[in-house]
Design an enzyme around this catalytic site. Structure first.
Site, PDB file in Angstrom:
ATOM      1  N   GLU A  88     -14.276 -14.988   8.494  1.00  0.00           N
ATOM      2  CA  GLU A  88     -14.153 -14.408   7.158  1.00  0.00           C
ATOM      3  C   GLU A  88     -13.770 -15.439   6.107  1.00  0.00           C
ATOM      4  OE1 GLU A  88     -11.199 -11.280   6.754  1.00  0.00           O
ATOM      5  OE2 GLU A  88     -11.816 -10.845   4.701  1.00  0.00           O
ATOM      6  N   SER A 123     -14.294  -5.557   1.370  1.00  0.00           N
ATOM      7  CA  SER A 123     -14.438  -4.869   0.077  1.00  0.00           C
ATOM      8  C   SER A 123     -13.710  -5.609  -1.035  1.00  0.00           C
ATOM      9  CB  SER A 123     -14.031  -3.401   0.161  1.00  0.00           C
ATOM     10  OG  SER A 123     -12.680  -3.227   0.531  1.00  0.00           O
ATOM     11  N   GLY A 124     -12.650  -6.325  -0.712  1.00  0.00           N
ATOM     12  CA  GLY A 124     -12.068  -7.288  -1.651  1.00  0.00           C
ATOM     13  C   GLY A 124     -11.487  -6.773  -2.956  1.00  0.00           C
ATOM     14  N   GLY A 125     -11.268  -5.471  -3.070  1.00  0.00           N
ATOM     15  CA  GLY A 125     -10.731  -4.923  -4.314  1.00  0.00           C
ATOM     16  C   GLY A 125     -11.763  -4.140  -5.116  1.00  0.00           C
ATOM     17  N   ARG A 127       0.847  -1.207   0.000  1.00  0.00           N
ATOM     18  CA  ARG A 127       0.000   0.000   0.000  1.00  0.00           C
ATOM     19  C   ARG A 127       0.879   1.253   0.000  1.00  0.00           C
ATOM     20  NH1 ARG A 127      -3.079  -3.729  -0.813  1.00  0.00           N
ATOM     21  NH2 ARG A 127      -4.627  -4.535   0.642  1.00  0.00           N
ATOM     22  N   ARG A 154      -9.436  -1.687   2.088  1.00  0.00           N
ATOM     23  CA  ARG A 154      -9.113  -0.777   0.983  1.00  0.00           C
ATOM     24  C   ARG A 154     -10.205   0.251   0.704  1.00  0.00           C
ATOM     25  NH1 ARG A 154      -7.491  -5.790  -2.636  1.00  0.00           N
ATOM     26  NH2 ARG A 154      -8.714  -6.763  -0.987  1.00  0.00           N
ATOM     27  N   LYS A 167     -17.981 -12.248   8.070  1.00  0.00           N
ATOM     28  CA  LYS A 167     -17.398 -11.267   7.141  1.00  0.00           C
ATOM     29  C   LYS A 167     -17.230 -11.923   5.774  1.00  0.00           C
ATOM     30  CE  LYS A 167     -13.400  -8.250   6.469  1.00  0.00           C
ATOM     31  NZ  LYS A 167     -12.480  -7.310   7.132  1.00  0.00           N
TER      32      LYS A 167
HETATM   33  P1  13P Z   1     -10.635  -5.334   2.085  1.00  0.00           P
HETATM   34  O1  13P Z   1     -11.878  -4.571   2.428  1.00  0.00           O
HETATM   35  O2  13P Z   1      -9.547  -4.463   1.487  1.00  0.00           O
HETATM   36  O3  13P Z   1     -10.906  -6.578   1.307  1.00  0.00           O
HETATM   37  O4  13P Z   1      -9.984  -5.803   3.454  1.00  0.00           O
HETATM   38  C1  13P Z   1     -10.800  -6.334   4.421  1.00  0.00           C
HETATM   39  C2  13P Z   1     -10.078  -7.387   5.156  1.00  0.00           C
HETATM   40  O5  13P Z   1      -9.949  -7.321   6.358  1.00  0.00           O
HETATM   41  C3  13P Z   1      -9.546  -8.537   4.406  1.00  0.00           C
HETATM   42  O6  13P Z   1      -9.194  -9.556   5.290  1.00  0.00           O
END
Ligand code: 13P
Length: 339
Positions: A177, A261-263, A33, A292, A219
């Site tokens: 998650e 959010s995953g990208g 990042r 992100r 999650k």
């Molecule tokens: P993102 O929202 O960037 O996917 O990150 C969340 C997260 O904690 C991934 O493990």
């Protein structure tokens, strides 16, 4: 700790209008990042950046909790207050990432298994002493030719459930998650099929491991087109498919679902959450636990420059506010600043 106490923490994590900031990037990930803004990833740069986010004025109105990386949990704000206490004083619950990352799953090319169960009981007890009240473990499921396998899904679900049971024993609320990646060229239907299989296996294992559903947060990924898919599903289609998939798999006892959010872009992640809440009421809170999608604009506005500290905080506060509105379906794209 009783299930009622775990439930109180879980409900606070997904309190109305609020969601979670994922700021638990591991050292290699935060370096990636910082590379985007050509900033060297020193321990103090990581500390200052995280403090900029946590100290953003008014942000506790929308941020219920923060997921920290081990290093950050042990660091202090510039006034000397350890970060867990610092967050606690703001009314923000400190959390901790406890998995040790996804590693290749032997015998299953292209699939991974998340490591970190050995010694986890002792680590959780220490994290609780340091102030963490919830934890996160991320399983990673990739979509490709012949993957994921049923075994890959079940191995990851099993590890998630073992982690969740250990968390509850330690008085820590587990964020469970299972992330189906959006990296491929697959369409939204394939994402829905795989997410359904993953969530079914996850709840089977949680039940088998006697995890109290009232004392956890799910999650998941949203059901969405792969990034490289030529036809991208609309916001409405993503919202409908995701809610359909969750309704089929997530028992009503689970207090909340906080998406990753995953990208996705920051704006897409907010629009999708908003559309899902407009489809409500749902039996669970539908919230966010974005990394992100909350941080990208702040990182860019800050750029690692001390003089942009306030601009970075403003950018973060704005994303927090807009996602807070998406919690009740009252966000509108017109609220976005002009490009
Ligand atoms: P993102 O929202 O960037 O996917 O990150 C969340 C997260 O904690 C991934 O493990």
């Amino acid at each position: 700790m009783s299930v009622a106490e775990l439930n109180a923490v879980a409900r606070a994590m997904v309190a109305p209008g609020k969601g979670i900031l994922a700021a638990d990037e591991s050292s290699p990930t935060i370096k990636k990042r910082f590379d985007l803004i050509s900033l060297e990833s020193t321990e103090d740069a990581r500390r200052s950046y995280r403090e900029m986010l946590f100290a953003a004025p008014g942000v506790a109105e929308q941020i219920s909790g923060v997921i920290l990386f081990d290093e950050t949990l042990r660091q202090s704000a510039s006034d000397g207050t350890p970060f867990p206490n610092y967050l606690d004083q703001l009314g923000i619950i400190p959390g901790i990432k406890v998995d040790k990352g996804a590693k290749p799953l032997a015998g299953f090319p292209g699939e991974t298994i998340t490591e970190g169960l050995d010694g986890l009981r002792d680590r959780l007890n220490e994290y609780h002493e340091l102030g963490a009240r919830f934890a996160k473990w991320r399983a990673v499921i990739d979509i490709g030719t012949n993957i994921p396998s049923a075994f890959g899904i079940s191995a990851n679900a099993h590890a998630l459930a073992r982690y969740a049971a250990l968390c509850q024993e330690a008085g820590i609320v587990p964020i469970v998650e299972p992330e189906v990646l959006m990296d491929g060229a697959h369409d939204i239907e394939r994402c829905e099929e795989v997410t359904n299989r993953v969530l079914t296996a996850t709840f089977e294992q949680l039940e088998a491991h006697r995890v109290a559903l009232e004392g956890m947060i799910l999650k998941p990924n949203m059901v969405i087109s792969g990034k490289k898919c030529p036809t991208q599903a609309s916001v409405q289609a993503v919202a409908e498919a995701t809610v359909r998939c969750l309704t089929a798999n997530v028992p009503e006892g689970v207090p909340g679902i906080a998406f990753l959010s995953g990208g996705q872009s920051d704006v897409d992640a907010t629009a999708h959450l908003n559309a899902m809440n407009q489809l409500g009421p749902h039996p669970w809170e539908l919230s966010f636990s974005y990394g992100r999608a909350l941080q990208a604009p702040a990182l860019k506005a800050w750029g690692g420059q001390a003089e942009n500290y306030g601009a970075g905080q403003q950018a973060f506060s704005l994303r927090a506010k807009l996602n807070g509105l998406a919690r009740t379906g009252s966000y509108d794209a017109a609220m976005e600043p002009a490009a």
